[in-house]
Structure formats: structure tokens, C-alpha cells
Design a protein around this motif. Structure first.
Motif, PDB file in Angstrom:
ATOM      1  N   UNK A  73       0.833  -1.379  -0.042  1.00 58.66           N
ATOM      2  CA  UNK A  73      -0.263   0.065  -0.021  1.00 58.66           C
ATOM      3  C   UNK A  73       0.556   1.953   0.031  1.00 58.66           C
ATOM      4  N   UNK A  74       0.382   2.157  -1.037  1.00 61.70           N
ATOM      5  CA  UNK A  74       1.478   3.697  -0.523  1.00 61.70           C
ATOM      6  C   UNK A  74      -0.213   4.898  -1.065  1.00 61.70           C
ATOM      7  N   UNK A  95     -18.239   2.247   7.260  1.00 60.77           N
ATOM      8  CA  UNK A  95     -18.661   3.117   5.723  1.00 60.77           C
ATOM      9  C   UNK A  95     -17.401   3.813   5.687  1.00 60.77           C
ATOM     10  N   UNK A  96     -16.689   3.760   6.309  1.00 55.28           N
ATOM     11  CA  UNK A  96     -15.110   4.810   6.187  1.00 55.28           C
ATOM     12  C   UNK A  96     -14.421   4.162   5.550  1.00 55.28           C
ATOM     13  N   UNK A  97     -13.737   4.891   3.941  1.00 54.52           N
ATOM     14  CA  UNK A  97     -12.750   4.449   2.869  1.00 54.52           C
ATOM     15  C   UNK A  97     -11.537   5.257   3.838  1.00 54.52           C
ATOM     16  N   UNK A  98     -10.601   4.474   2.598  1.00 59.03           N
ATOM     17  CA  UNK A  98      -9.072   4.713   2.562  1.00 59.03           C
ATOM     18  C   UNK A  98      -8.945   4.407   0.827  1.00 59.03           C
ATOM     19  N   UNK A  99      -7.981   5.407   0.280  1.00 58.13           N
ATOM     20  CA  UNK A  99      -8.027   4.885  -1.265  1.00 58.13           C
ATOM     21  C   UNK A  99      -6.240   5.149  -0.854  1.00 58.13           C
ATOM     22  N   UNK A 100      -5.888   4.786  -2.081  1.00 54.49           N
ATOM     23  CA  UNK A 100      -4.404   4.164  -1.857  1.00 54.49           C
ATOM     24  C   UNK A 100      -4.269   3.508  -3.446  1.00 54.49           C
ATOM     25  N   UNK A 101      -2.658   3.576  -3.561  1.00 51.45           N
ATOM     26  CA  UNK A 101      -2.160   3.282  -4.394  1.00 51.45           C
ATOM     27  C   UNK A 101      -1.606   1.696  -3.564  1.00 51.45           C
ATOM     28  N   UNK A 102      -1.737   0.531  -4.805  1.00 51.79           N
ATOM     29  CA  UNK A 102      -1.443  -0.378  -4.706  1.00 51.79           C
ATOM     30  C   UNK A 102      -0.231  -1.070  -5.214  1.00 51.79           C
ATOM     31  N   UNK A 103       0.635  -1.873  -4.980  1.00 50.12           N
ATOM     32  CA  UNK A 103       2.026  -2.540  -5.766  1.00 50.12           C
ATOM     33  C   UNK A 103       3.136  -2.321  -5.806  1.00 50.12           C
ATOM     34  N   UNK A 104       3.823  -2.533  -6.716  1.00 57.10           N
ATOM     35  CA  UNK A 104       5.682  -2.240  -6.181  1.00 57.10           C
ATOM     36  C   UNK A 104       5.995  -1.465  -7.228  1.00 57.10           C
ATOM     37  N   UNK A 105       6.682  -0.681  -7.022  1.00 55.27           N
ATOM     38  CA  UNK A 105       7.220   0.395  -7.871  1.00 55.27           C
ATOM     39  C   UNK A 105       6.477   0.796  -8.740  1.00 55.27           C
ATOM     40  N   UNK A 106       6.588   1.513 -10.205  1.00 53.67           N
ATOM     41  CA  UNK A 106       6.136   1.385 -10.814  1.00 53.67           C
ATOM     42  C   UNK A 106       4.669   0.590 -11.865  1.00 53.67           C
ATOM     43  N   UNK A 158     -12.894  -5.659   5.945  1.00 49.58           N
ATOM     44  CA  UNK A 158     -12.721  -4.858   5.555  1.00 49.58           C
ATOM     45  C   UNK A 158     -12.941  -4.743   4.022  1.00 49.58           C
ATOM     46  N   UNK A 159     -13.073  -4.508   3.645  1.00 52.69           N
ATOM     47  CA  UNK A 159     -13.541  -4.929   2.077  1.00 52.69           C
ATOM     48  C   UNK A 159     -12.798  -4.179   1.179  1.00 52.69           C
ATOM     49  N   UNK A 160     -11.862  -4.770   0.621  1.00 54.22           N
ATOM     50  CA  UNK A 160     -10.761  -4.157   0.182  1.00 54.22           C
ATOM     51  C   UNK A 160     -11.123  -4.093  -1.644  1.00 54.22           C
ATOM     52  N   UNK A 161     -10.867  -3.451  -2.573  1.00 57.62           N
ATOM     53  CA  UNK A 161     -11.200  -3.457  -3.910  1.00 57.62           C
ATOM     54  C   UNK A 161      -9.890  -2.870  -4.684  1.00 57.62           C
TER      55      UNK A 161
END
Length: 155
Positions: free
Chosen positions: A32-33, A46-57, A77-80
Motif C-alpha cells: 500500500x502506498x 463506511x469509512x474509505x481509504x483510497x490508495x495505490x497498491x503495487x510494487x514500484x511503477x 474490511x472490504x479491499x478493492x
């Protein structure tokens, strides 16, 4: 279904302090980034966290919604991850002697991650959980609590 647990040498309230801190999510959730809190006050339902997920680019935009919150013992949690689909992640924290036993249970709900869920994928989830729970343990045991940060001192 990937289920793992870890013992943490801190009380459940201390563990909950980390789980309920949206700014610390990236410290223990593998990949998570750029976490940004949306729609409420984490971890209210109902609260949401927005993020980028991955490795490098190689990153994908994702978000996590709180489905159940029962401090200091349960967080679901429900992660999408967009087209990849979504997963249910249930975290329980129970007193265990002078510390806590944290159990993480994750399984795919929708999308490609659900259609491609096989024993080898489950093994990868187990490895990810092992790393994630180790990181959570390290953050809880070596980190500072909210009260410590406010007082400006280390535990």
C-alpha cells in the motif's frame, strides 16, 4: 481462504491504536502506498481509504471500506483493486496473557481475484499475511501510541 495469526507483546488497546490510525495503514499493509482517508473517520463503518497498491511503477488504484468495527476486538474490511476485484479481510484482536493474539482472515469476494482463487493463490496470500502480520507486530511493539505522540515521548 487465508487465515493466519500472530502474538503481539502489547495489549489489545495498543493494537487497536495502530489499526484505527489511517495514517499508519501503509506501515503494515503490504504494497500500500499514498493512503488518503475519504468518507468519514477511520475506522467507522463506511469509512474509505483510497490508495495505490503495487510494487514500484506497477501500481493499481484501490480502496478499502470498513464493513464492521468493534473496538478493540474486530475490524472487517472490504479491499478493492478495481478490475482485479475485491476481498473481505477480517481482523480480530484478543487478549492473550500480557499481550494480544491477532488473527487475519481474508478471502476473495468478486472479480478476477475470486475467479482465480486456487490453492497456489492461497499460498501467496498466506505469505503476504505472514509479512503483513509481522509488520503489524513490529509497528505495534516498537511504535509510539497516540498518547505518546501527543506527549512527545517514546514508549
Amino acid at each position: 481462504m487465508a487465515v493466519r495469526h500472530v502474538f503481539v507483546n502489547r495489549r489489545p488497546e495498543r493494537v487497536w491504536g495502530v489499526l484505527s490510525d489511517a495514517d499508519r495503514y501503509h506501515e503494515w499493509v503490504v504494497g500500500t502506498q499514498s493512503t488518503v482517508e475519504e468518507d468519514g473517520s477511520w475506522p467507522q463503518v463506511g469509512t474509505t481509504l483510497e490508495y495505490d497498491v503495487g510494487v514500484g511503477r506497477l501500481t493499481v488504484e484501490g480502496h478499502t471500506i470498513v464493513r464492521l468495527c468493534e473496538p478493540p476486538g474486530r475490524l472487517e474490511l472490504e479491499a478493492s483493486a478495481g478490475r482485479l476485484g475485491s476481498a473481505r479481510i477480517a481482523i480480530s484482536v484478543r487478549p492473550w496473557g500480557e499481550g494480544s493474539l491477532i488473527t487475519m482472515d481474508e478471502h476473495p469476494l468478486r472479480g478476477a481475484v475470486a475467479r482465480l482463487h486456487t490453492a497456489p493463490v492461497d499460498m501467496l496470500l498466506q505469505l503476504r499475511h505472514r509479512l503483513m502480520l509481522a509488520r503489524l507486530r513490529d509497528v505495534v511493539e516498537s511504535g509510539r501510541s497516540e498518547a505518546d505522540r501527543e506527549a512527545g515521548r517514546h514508549v
